[in-house]
Design a protein around this motif. Structure first.
Motif, short mmCIF file in Angstrom:
data_model
loop_
_atom_site.label_atom_id
_atom_site.label_comp_id
_atom_site.label_asym_id
_atom_site.label_seq_id
_atom_site.Cartn_x
_atom_site.Cartn_y
_atom_site.Cartn_z
N VAL A 28 8.85 -0.85 -2.67
CA VAL A 28 8.00 -1.05 -3.84
C VAL A 28 8.87 -1.41 -5.05
O VAL A 28 8.53 -2.29 -5.84
N SER A 29 10.01 -0.76 -5.17
CA SER A 29 10.91 -1.05 -6.28
C SER A 29 11.44 -2.48 -6.24
O SER A 29 11.90 -3.01 -7.25
N GLN A 30 11.36 -3.10 -5.07
CA GLN A 30 11.78 -4.50 -4.90
C GLN A 30 10.60 -5.47 -5.07
O GLN A 30 10.74 -6.66 -4.80
N GLY A 31 9.44 -4.93 -5.45
CA GLY A 31 8.28 -5.77 -5.71
C GLY A 31 7.42 -6.07 -4.50
O GLY A 31 6.55 -6.94 -4.56
N LYS A 32 7.62 -5.36 -3.42
CA LYS A 32 6.85 -5.62 -2.20
C LYS A 32 5.49 -4.91 -2.24
O LYS A 32 5.37 -3.79 -2.72
N SER A 33 4.49 -5.58 -1.70
CA SER A 33 3.14 -5.00 -1.58
C SER A 33 3.09 -4.13 -0.33
O SER A 33 3.99 -4.18 0.52
N SER A 34 2.02 -3.38 -0.20
CA SER A 34 1.85 -2.55 1.00
C SER A 34 1.79 -3.42 2.25
O SER A 34 2.33 -3.05 3.29
N THR A 35 1.15 -4.57 2.16
CA THR A 35 1.08 -5.49 3.30
C THR A 35 2.47 -5.99 3.67
O THR A 35 2.85 -6.01 4.85
N ASP A 36 3.27 -6.36 2.65
CA ASP A 36 4.64 -6.81 2.90
C ASP A 36 5.47 -5.70 3.54
O ASP A 36 6.18 -5.95 4.52
N ILE A 37 5.37 -4.51 2.98
CA ILE A 37 6.15 -3.38 3.50
C ILE A 37 5.74 -3.07 4.93
O ILE A 37 6.59 -2.82 5.79
N GLY A 38 4.45 -3.11 5.19
CA GLY A 38 3.96 -2.87 6.55
C GLY A 38 4.53 -3.87 7.54
O GLY A 38 4.95 -3.50 8.64
N ALA A 39 4.58 -5.13 7.14
CA ALA A 39 5.14 -6.16 8.02
C ALA A 39 6.63 -5.92 8.26
O ALA A 39 7.12 -6.08 9.39
N ILE A 40 7.34 -5.52 7.23
CA ILE A 40 8.78 -5.25 7.35
C ILE A 40 9.04 -4.07 8.27
O ILE A 40 9.95 -4.10 9.11
#
Length: 80
Positions: A28-40
């Motif tokens: 989140v601190s890197q600007g990622k959304s929950s969808t982005d984080i989930g994919a990662i």
């Protein structure tokens, strides 16, 4: 000026964040959304939201942005 503003901040002990909660906050601190984080991380966005909600609660705040701010101030989240 109020003397308490000049005294060093003393945070309570680390609130027991799990490694996954810390990892989600770092993204989140890197600007990622929950969808982005989930994919990662190979998780659903809802699972990511759940980790972030738990982390915010443990840090005594309401939002993910507040949780990141507190995490950075406490040295729990690295700053690049």
């Amino acid at each position: 000026m109020d003397a308490s503003l000049n005294s060093p901040v003393r945070w309570p002990a680390t609130p027991g964040l799990s490694p996954r909660e810390l990892e989600c906050l770092a993204w989140v601190s890197q600007g990622k959304s929950s969808t982005d984080i989930g994919a990662i991380l190979g998780l659903s966005a809802r699972t990511v939201d759940s980790y972030l909600e738990k982390a915010a609660s443990k840090l005594g705040v309401r939002t993910r942005i507040e949780a990141v701010a507190v995490g950075v101030r406490r040295g729990l989240i690295p700053v690049d």
